[in-house]
Design an enzyme around this catalytic site. Structure first.
Site, mmCIF file in Angstrom:
data_model
loop_
_atom_site.group_PDB
_atom_site.id
_atom_site.type_symbol
_atom_site.label_atom_id
_atom_site.label_comp_id
_atom_site.label_asym_id
_atom_site.label_seq_id
_atom_site.Cartn_x
_atom_site.Cartn_y
_atom_site.Cartn_z
ATOM 1 N N LYS A 129 0.834 -1.211 0.000
ATOM 2 C CA LYS A 129 0.000 0.000 0.000
ATOM 3 C C LYS A 129 0.866 1.258 0.000
ATOM 4 C CE LYS A 129 -2.951 0.620 3.554
ATOM 5 N NZ LYS A 129 -2.704 1.884 4.273
ATOM 6 N N ASP B 199 1.903 -0.833 11.998
ATOM 7 C CA ASP B 199 0.577 -1.285 11.553
ATOM 8 C C ASP B 199 0.270 -2.726 11.981
ATOM 9 O OD1 ASP B 199 0.034 1.131 10.356
ATOM 10 O OD2 ASP B 199 0.822 0.526 8.405
HETATM 11 C C1 S3P Z 1 2.538 4.910 6.214
HETATM 12 C C2 S3P Z 1 3.071 5.318 7.404
HETATM 13 C C3 S3P Z 1 2.553 4.912 8.714
HETATM 14 C C4 S3P Z 1 1.569 3.746 8.608
HETATM 15 C C5 S3P Z 1 0.633 3.881 7.458
HETATM 16 C C6 S3P Z 1 1.402 3.972 6.155
HETATM 17 C C7 S3P Z 1 3.150 5.390 4.972
HETATM 18 O O1 S3P Z 1 1.879 6.011 9.301
HETATM 19 O O2 S3P Z 1 0.837 3.598 9.808
HETATM 20 O O3 S3P Z 1 -0.243 2.785 7.378
HETATM 21 O O4 S3P Z 1 2.873 4.806 3.901
HETATM 22 O O5 S3P Z 1 3.918 6.358 5.026
HETATM 23 P P1 S3P Z 1 2.687 7.133 10.155
HETATM 24 O O6 S3P Z 1 3.656 7.742 9.269
HETATM 25 O O7 S3P Z 1 1.661 8.112 10.629
HETATM 26 O O8 S3P Z 1 3.292 6.344 11.282
#
Ligand code: S3P
Length: 450
Positions: A28, A327
């Site tokens: 993702k 996550d």
């Molecule tokens: C992500 C960063 C994370 C993660 C999210 C995806 C990303 O969040 O929890 O599902 O793709 O940069 P945070 O940067 O707020 O920790």
């Protein structure tokens, strides 16, 4: 687009072994970034293996609203004709990022150094999440934002027509904040610098370098120093998105707790900024092996093999590992329920501001399934009941959070009584094929007649 359909209650039953091969979808985080950087390059970027989950589709739609041409070929390869750095145009309508914090925060960064206004919104979950953590550093470039109280969505961001470069130390470990600042820095003259105390996922840095930006990461006294030269010409790329370790976590963990299971999850990226869960599971005594370790497009990858592991025991998860598995705590807490002893998870305040308050959501549901959980503002502790010791028998609120829904559905596969969620709809944001994939491994799902 928000998940606005009728709720989709879904239950799982225990007793079945999971066996076979689980081909999980594309990453993702990397999928969002491939669409955004493709839109900021000059020419056509081609992307295979893109996650076609709702979060990523919403980002694709946003790129089109900003002027890029985004299309999907019959073979599933996506094409993005980018407009170049500084080439976005004002969207005609509100940009709806659905459930996606990554989508909205990265997009805010991407438009913050363009001299026009963009209004962002999202679903009820996203409208409740803090955006000040991104709009504050973006204001240093000269962008202005007007949102609801607490800086929440809907929010209008007026980008800086004449941006200045920024030097910013992230106050919390967040790849989203880091990436928003770097994306804004692309259209600012000179050097934009981000300093992060703890290493967070580095997909933005890797992909920016791949698109031809000059970006360098070096260690410093306050943490990692990331320096980006502004106003590069990004060159279009051909990107093969690796499979998502955060999605792999579900079939892996379900196999560890379901008696008789043996599941292969091929070709999973093991970038050290993402692989903390697998390390933790192995420390707990999980029978989890990395087969055919190799390098895939500059990232370490392997086939994961998970077998039923009745001898797992609780551990203290080091807080410095939190960013590399942020996550995965919901599904880890499910595994912890089937381990012997206590699993302590300190240093995880960020879990309270994800798609839901994930400590509260998991603790409430686990308690309803007969598991003792203690919690504080930035820690929680699960008291394991050992294999076969989890009662289940609850219907849990998924709170518009895909990972909460999938975690409880995995718990139900190994509990004594069926476990369900009030709405499995949000699963489509990140893992649209979760149900057929788990069914093919042997899991039993059931929709209650209401
Ligand atoms: C992500 C960063 C994370 C993660 C999210 C995806 C990303 O969040 O929890 O599902 O793709 O940069 P945070 O940067 O707020 O920790």
């Amino acid at each position: 687009m928000s998940h606005s359909g009728a709720p989709d209650p879904l239950f799982t039953h225990g007793g079945a072994a999971l066996r076979g091969t689980a081909e999980v979808p594309g990453d993702k985080s990397i999928s969002h970034r491939a669409l955004i950087l493709g839109a900021m390059a000059v020419g056509e970027t081609r992307i295979s293996g893109l996650l076609e989950g709702q979060d990523v589709l919403d980002t694709g739609r946003a790129m089109a609203a900003l002027g890029a041409i985004v299309s999907r070929g019959e073979d599933g390869t996506w094409s993005v004709h980018g407009v170049g750095v500084g080439g976005f145009s004002e969207p005609e309508d509100i940009v709806d990022c659905g459930n996606s914090g990554t989508g909205v925060r990265l997009l805010m960064g991407a438009v913050a150094t363009h001299g026009f206004a963009t209004t962002f919104t999202g679903d009820a979950s996203l409208r409740g999440r803090p955006m000040g953590r991104v709009t504050q550093p973006l204001s240093l470039f000269g962008a202005q934002s007007h949102g609801r109280s607490g800086g929440r969505l809907p929010l209008t961001l007026i980008g800086a027509a004449d941006p200045v470069p920024v030097h910013y130390a992230t106050p919390v470990a967040s790849a989203q904040i880091k990436s928003a600042v770097l994306l804004a820095g692309l259209n600012a003259p000179g050097e934009t610098v981000v300093v992060e105390r703890e290493a967070t996922r580095d997909h933005s840095e890797r992909m920016l370098a791949g698109f031809g930006a000059t970006i360098e990461t070096r260690p410093g006294p306050e943490g990692r120093i990331i320096t980006l030269q502004g106003r590069p010409e990004l060159r279009p790329q051909t990107i093969a998105v690796p499979r998502d370790p955060s999605s792999a976590a579900f079939p892996v963990c379900a196999a560890l707790i379901c008696e008789g299971s043996d599941v292969l999850v091929p070709n999973i990226g093991l970038n050290p900024t993402r692989a903390g869960l697998f390390e933790t599971l192995r420390e707990m005594g999980a029978d989890l092996t990395y087969e055919n370790p190799r390098d895939e497009g500059g990232e370490p990858a392997a086939d994961l093999r998970a077998r039923f592991s009745p001898e797992m025991r609780g551990i203290t998860v080091p807080s410095e590992r939190a960013a590399s598995m942020i996550d995965e705590y919901p599904i880890l807490s499910v595994v912890a329920a089937f381990a012997e002893g206590v699993t302590d998870m300190p240093g995880v305040a960020e879990l309270r501001v994800k798609e839901s308050d994930r400590i509260d959501a998991m603790a409430s549901g686990l308690r309803a399934c007969g598991i003792e959980v203690d919690e504080g503002p930035d820690w929680w502790r699960v008291h394991g009941r050992g294999p076969g010791g989890v009662e289940g028998g609850a219907r849990v609120a998924a709170r518009l959070d895909h990972r909460i829904a999938m975690s409880f559905l995995c718990l139900g596969m190994a509990a004594r009584k069926p476990v369900g969620v009030d709405d499995a709809g949000p699963v489509a944001t990140s893992f649209p094929v979760f149900e057929p994939l788990m069914t093919a491994l042997g899991a039993h799902f059931e929709r209650p007649v209401e």
